[in-house]
Motif scaffolding. Structure first.
Motif, PDB file in Angstrom:
ATOM      1  N   THR A   1       9.996  13.378   0.862  1.00 27.92           N
ATOM      2  CA  THR A   1       9.528  12.467  -0.189  1.00 27.92           C
ATOM      3  C   THR A   1      10.502  12.427  -1.364  1.00 27.92           C
ATOM      4  O   THR A   1      10.186  11.852  -2.397  1.00 27.92           O
ATOM      5  CB  THR A   1       8.146  12.908  -0.700  1.00 27.92           C
ATOM      6  OG1 THR A   1       8.218  14.278  -1.148  1.00 27.92           O
ATOM      7  CG2 THR A   1       7.092  12.793   0.393  1.00 27.92           C
TER       8      THR A   1
ATOM      9  N   LYS B   1       8.065   5.641  -0.368  1.00 25.18           N
ATOM     10  CA  LYS B   1       8.010   6.971  -0.970  1.00 25.18           C
ATOM     11  C   LYS B   1       8.089   8.099   0.045  1.00 25.18           C
ATOM     12  O   LYS B   1       8.206   9.268  -0.326  1.00 25.18           O
ATOM     13  CB  LYS B   1       6.718   7.122  -1.781  1.00 25.18           C
ATOM     14  CG  LYS B   1       6.627   6.167  -2.962  1.00 25.18           C
ATOM     15  CD  LYS B   1       5.349   6.397  -3.733  1.00 25.18           C
ATOM     16  CE  LYS B   1       5.252   5.453  -4.928  1.00 25.18           C
ATOM     17  NZ  LYS B   1       3.995   5.663  -5.705  1.00 25.18           N
ATOM     18  N   GLN B   2       8.020   7.800   1.331  1.00 21.48           N
ATOM     19  CA  GLN B   2       8.008   8.854   2.355  1.00 21.48           C
ATOM     20  C   GLN B   2       8.819   8.434   3.564  1.00 21.48           C
ATOM     21  O   GLN B   2       8.786   7.277   3.970  1.00 21.48           O
ATOM     22  CB  GLN B   2       6.574   9.172   2.766  1.00 21.48           C
ATOM     23  CG  GLN B   2       6.458  10.285   3.820  1.00 21.48           C
ATOM     24  CD  GLN B   2       5.018  10.693   4.049  1.00 21.48           C
ATOM     25  OE1 GLN B   2       4.364  11.252   3.185  1.00 21.48           O
ATOM     26  NE2 GLN B   2       4.516  10.387   5.246  1.00 21.48           N
TER      27      GLN B   2
ATOM     28  N   ARG C   1      14.294   0.719  -0.391  1.00 18.82           N
ATOM     29  CA  ARG C   1      13.959   0.068  -1.648  1.00 18.82           C
ATOM     30  C   ARG C   1      14.745  -1.219  -1.824  1.00 18.82           C
ATOM     31  O   ARG C   1      14.243  -2.206  -2.359  1.00 18.82           O
ATOM     32  CB  ARG C   1      14.233   1.034  -2.805  1.00 18.82           C
ATOM     33  CG  ARG C   1      13.222   2.188  -2.859  1.00 18.82           C
ATOM     34  CD  ARG C   1      13.672   3.308  -3.732  1.00 18.82           C
ATOM     35  NE  ARG C   1      12.740   4.445  -3.681  1.00 18.82           N
ATOM     36  CZ  ARG C   1      13.034   5.650  -4.117  1.00 18.82           C
ATOM     37  NH1 ARG C   1      14.225   5.903  -4.634  1.00 18.82           N
ATOM     38  NH2 ARG C   1      12.137   6.623  -4.040  1.00 18.82           N
TER      39      ARG C   1
END
Length: 232
Positions: A163, A128-129, A193
């Motif tokens: 983000t 996420k970051q 991801r």
């Protein structure tokens, strides 16, 4: 003797207090234009305390390292040095005599390179970051300024924590030139991801293989036990 000491003291004071810098790109000509009220009787230009040209009032004396590189205006004392190199950076000092009175002029020159196209890399903290890092090669990194921009957002510095998956632009500049590069953060997050998803899939396959092997083993042992009882 007194005049010589006075000139030396003034010169030292000027060199210490020189703060204003004129920037030039490598390969450009250096133009040193002193502001003087009258034509000097004689004068000498120095670069970092080394002689560049000495005008006696009738003749010029130029060291071999500056031969064919300098053009001197004997009336205004203006000096041009062709095809500047990084080594031409430093303090230029003009010592002159006008109406039998000593006077000085100084100028600080820094020869710099053009900003090269920046490179943007992505360093993931988690899914996420991430941190975007903007970098470029330069012989004068202390002169570089970095600015990040995206819709409705700006930040200075080479690093930017993100983000979301917007498009980010990094502007790099020095006192004379600038360059820009863009980066789509979606590529960074998708890559991370995708890596995480691949790991999960591999772990699941590994667990499934273990489970299948266990089931087959248990089934094999069960059948073996059944055949033994049947033989008895």
């Amino acid at each position: 003797m007194t005049q010589h000491v006075l000139v030396y003291f003034m010169t030292s004071l000027i060199l210490v207090s020189a703060q204003d810098v004129k920037y030039l790109l490598k390969g450009q000509d250096i133009h040193l234009m002193p502001s003087i009220s009258e034509q000097p009787i004689r004068f000498i230009w120095q670069h970092n305390k080394n002689d560049v040209v000495f005008f006696t009032g009738t003749e010029e004396d130029v060291p071999s390292s500056y031969k064919n590189r300098t053009t001197l205006d004997r009336v205004s004392a203006e000096l041009t040095i062709k095809n500047a190199t990084y080594e031409d950076s430093g303090v230029y000092l003009l010592e002159m005599n006008i109406n039998n009175k000593p006077d000085t002029f100084h100028c600080t020159i820094e020869v710099i390179d053009k900003v090269s196209k920046p490179n943007i890399s992505c360093e993931m903290s988690d899914t996420k970051q991430a941190t975007l890092v903007c970098s470029t090669e330069s012989k004068h990194p202390h002169l570089l300024k970095f600015k990040w921009s995206s819709p409705g957002k700006e930040q200075t510095g080479p690093n930017l924590t993100i983000t979301d998956d917007h498009v980010y632009r990094c502007d790099v500049s020095n006192p004379l030139t600038n360059e820009t590069a863009s980066f789509t953060a979606k590529d960074c997050f998708l890559g991370k991801r995708s890596d995480a998803l691949l790991i999960i899939i591999l772990v699941c396959i590994f667990i499934l293989v273990i489970v299948v092997c266990c089931v087959l083993y248990i089934n094999h042992q069960y059948l073996k036990g059944t055949e033994t009882q049947h033989d008895k």
